[in-house]
Write an enzyme that holds these catalytic residues in place. Structure first.
Site, short mmCIF file in Angstrom:
data_model
loop_
_atom_site.label_atom_id
_atom_site.label_comp_id
_atom_site.label_asym_id
_atom_site.label_seq_id
_atom_site.Cartn_x
_atom_site.Cartn_y
_atom_site.Cartn_z
CE LYS A 37 -0.37 -0.39 5.04
NZ LYS A 37 -1.23 -0.91 6.13
NE ARG A 130 -6.82 0.33 12.12
CZ ARG A 130 -5.66 0.13 11.52
NH1 ARG A 130 -4.78 1.11 11.46
NH2 ARG A 130 -5.37 -1.03 10.97
CE1 TYR A 247 13.55 31.17 6.70
CE2 TYR A 247 13.96 28.90 5.98
CZ TYR A 247 13.59 30.21 5.70
OH TYR A 247 13.25 30.55 4.42
C1 LIG Z 1 -0.50 -2.11 6.55
C2 LIG Z 1 -1.11 -3.38 6.96
C3 LIG Z 1 -0.31 -4.49 7.25
C4 LIG Z 1 1.21 -4.45 7.23
O1 LIG Z 1 1.69 -3.88 8.42
P1 LIG Z 1 3.26 -3.79 8.70
O2 LIG Z 1 3.32 -3.30 10.09
O3 LIG Z 1 3.81 -2.82 7.73
O4 LIG Z 1 3.81 -5.15 8.52
C5 LIG Z 1 -0.93 -5.68 7.56
N1 LIG Z 1 -2.29 -5.77 7.59
C6 LIG Z 1 -3.08 -4.72 7.34
C7 LIG Z 1 -4.56 -4.89 7.39
C8 LIG Z 1 -2.53 -3.49 7.02
O5 LIG Z 1 -3.33 -2.45 6.76
#
Ligand SMILES: *Cc1c(COP(=O)(O)O)cnc(C)c1O
Length: 350
Positions: A37, A130, A247
């Site tokens: 992702k 969540r 800055y």
């Molecule tokens: C992003 C995600 C993962 C991967 O998590 P990592 O901590 O990067 O290994 C796994 N499962 C879901 C549902 C996610 O959204």
């Protein structure tokens, strides 16, 4: 095009080596879903798919556009982890052979009997609060006959990076109970990277790993940061004791010094909040950030590196200076550093 630019070198062989290490920790029966992702956590989705497809069993994304792009590049299974929200989307998923995850009851209305052949993933809430169905909802869905032995029951761990947190056991128990609700018929997936590393016995049918594969998981020294984020020095100057830099004049020279101005700033992905003293590498030698990061530039202290000259490259993170070094020192997480690299940075995937 300007010739000077911050650049990102992504080394696929490091990701391959990380994945092979991660696989060695889990059951050989567990399949490995590589999470790509958010543009493969900033590593360039398309090239990563091409270079990695023969090393993983499936790819996981969260957005339909990403899923479609991945489908154009590979015939491996793809999971859209946060599901679908319209009839139109499920049709696109069917056309492209994209598996979907359901995380709330209202999404079941898009799902027909045949969609199970795509392998329906059903997410249960085990305490992270969540996304995911409650036990009661899962029971209802199961009784409606939508969930079958082809389905994958999934959940997400909130505290797996801290094995001592009591939340872990609670979530594991709730997941077990959910598995009972579906009469232990489905496949199972619980592990993200932290879970895989701290609870490898929970690898079940599928692990879903992102950050560890990219080398951004801090506790395992066998994992390599696959990105090199670097930029050239465009100017060097001497400053006198008592002079201030950048800055806010945040940093004041405690002695006569030599500083280098590096061609990368917060518009490239170096957090504006980066603190003085954050380590960088110049020609494999350590230097530190000296003064506030501005939009296009950052200054570093090279007083003790007389051989450093203009055009030398400064790495903010790379295999030799793990990304966690930067994120931990700045109260950030490696995920955020990886995904905030901006699109004006030149990217090369090898
Ligand atoms: C992003 C995600 C993962 C991967 O998590 P990592 O901590 O990067 O290994 C796994 N499962 C879901 C549902 C996610 O959204």
């Amino acid at each position: 095009m300007t010739t000077h630019s911050a650049e990102l070198i992504v080394d696929s062989s490091k990701i391959i080596s990380n994945i092979s290490h991660l696989k060695s920790l889990i059951s050989s029966d567990s399949k490995f879903m590589f999470i790509v992702k958010s543009n493969a956590y900033g590593h360039s989705l398309k090239e990563i798919i091409k270079n990695l497809e023969s090393y993983v069993d499936a790819f996981g994304v969260v957005r339909m556009e990403e899923a479609i792009l991945v489908r154009k590049t590979t015939s491996k299974p793809i999971l859209l982890m946060q599901g679908i929200y319209t009839e139109h989307e499920i049709n696109i998923a069917r056309e492209n052979n994209i598996q979907v995850a359901i995380h709330k009851m209202s999404q079941f209305k898009f799902i027909g009997k045949d969609d199970n052949e795509l392998g329906l993933w059903v997410k249960v809430n085990t305490g992270m609060n969540r996304l995911g169905l409650s036990h009661e909802e899962l029971k209802e869905a199961y009784e409606n006959g939508i969930i079958s032995s082809d389905s994958v029951l999934m959940t997400h761990m909130a505290c797996a990076d801290n094995p001592d947190d009591p939340m872990n056991e609670m979530q594991i128990n709730k997941f077990e109970k959910a598995f009972d609700i579906v009469e232990r018929k489905t496949k199972r997936s619980i592990c993200n990277s932290a879970c895989l590393m701290n609870f490898p016995h929970l690898s079940f049918d599928w692990v879903r790993s992102g950050i560890a594969a990219y080398g951004g998981e801090s506790k395992n020294l066998n994992l390599k940061t696959a990105m090199t984020f670097r930029a050239p020095i465009i100017s060097i100057r001497k400053i006198r004791k008592g002079e201030r830099v950048g800055y806010g004049g945040r940093k004041k020279a405690s002695k006569d010094m030599r500083i280098a101005i590096v061609y990368a700033g917060y518009a490239d992905g170096i957090p504006q909040t980066t603190i003085d003293g954050t380590k960088v590498l110049v020609n494999d030698k350590q230097a530190v950030i000296f003064g506030r990061v501005s939009m296009d530039l950052v200054s570093i202290d090279i007083t003790n590196l007389p051989q450093v000259s203009e055009n030398d490259l400064v790495s903010f993170w790379c295999e030799e200076l793990p990304i966690n070094e930067f994120s931990n020192n700045n109260g950030l997480i490696s995920y955020e550093l990886m995904t905030r690299i901006s699109n004006r940075v030149k990217v090369k995937v090898i």
